[in-house]
Design a protein around this motif. Sequence first.
Motif, short mmCIF file in Angstrom:
data_model
loop_
_atom_site.label_atom_id
_atom_site.label_comp_id
_atom_site.label_asym_id
_atom_site.label_seq_id
_atom_site.Cartn_x
_atom_site.Cartn_y
_atom_site.Cartn_z
N GLU A 1 -4.27 6.90 -6.41
CA GLU A 1 -4.99 6.48 -7.62
C GLU A 1 -6.31 5.77 -7.31
N THR A 2 -6.58 5.52 -6.05
CA THR A 2 -7.78 4.78 -5.65
C THR A 2 -8.63 5.65 -4.73
N ASN B 1 -2.30 1.97 -4.57
CA ASN B 1 -1.81 3.34 -4.39
C ASN B 1 -3.00 4.24 -4.08
N PRO C 1 2.11 9.96 -7.42
CA PRO C 1 3.22 9.03 -7.21
C PRO C 1 4.56 9.72 -7.29
N ALA D 1 6.20 5.88 -3.84
CA ALA D 1 5.74 4.90 -4.84
C ALA D 1 6.92 4.20 -5.49
N ILE E 1 8.18 1.57 -3.07
CA ILE E 1 7.29 0.40 -3.05
C ILE E 1 7.47 -0.42 -4.33
N ILE F 1 0.84 -1.19 0.00
CA ILE F 1 0.00 0.00 0.00
C ILE F 1 0.88 1.25 0.00
N VAL F 2 0.64 2.12 -0.98
CA VAL F 2 1.27 3.44 -1.00
C VAL F 2 0.26 4.34 -0.29
N ILE G 1 -0.20 -3.88 -5.80
CA ILE G 1 0.09 -2.54 -5.28
C ILE G 1 -1.18 -1.72 -5.27
#
Length: 195
Positions: A47-48, A44, A17, A21, A24, A10-11, A42
Amino acid sequence: MAEAPTLLMIVGAATPPGRLAAAIAMAAEAVGTGGGDVAVDILNLAETPIEICDGRPLDAYGAATQQAVARIAAARAVLIGAPVYRASFPGVLKNLLDITPVEALQNKPVGIVAMGGSPHHFLAVDSQLRQVLAWFGALVAPTSVYLTGGDFRDGQLTAEPARNDLAALTRTLITLLQRLDRSSLGPLPLAAKFT
């Protein structure tokens, strides 16, 4: 043929990023070079989109939030990367953990990678995130990795000691996920008893 166990990375920041990132991604590469039969996923948080935790049951959240939590629950181990924000870890990461049910991290190996502007903040994320993970009953690796801007060149993790530490933490998580039977560990964390 059984699916390979998954190590979720998890970022834990909402910023675009960058160095975290990249670190990771380097940890993910380390799995490929010495992790055996382990898949990497991954997540991030930049982005989520995770909805704000407001007490709803998990199935009342949108698909992206439910899928993020499902990825945590499905993983056999988790590596959490978090920058130091205001002497703690970012709110977006805490928000995700607030939505995540206890069972998703209970008895699961978890590693911590923290990143700060200078070495002076090395305990901020580790001590606070470690307490939250203990609430879940997660099996937090005894040591963590702390990175600073000095460990990077042109956005890539280049400092050999930091790269070695990150690879060692990744190997620790792989060893734990391959050798532990989560169902044989107990007792339940207090969070599971009183919620």
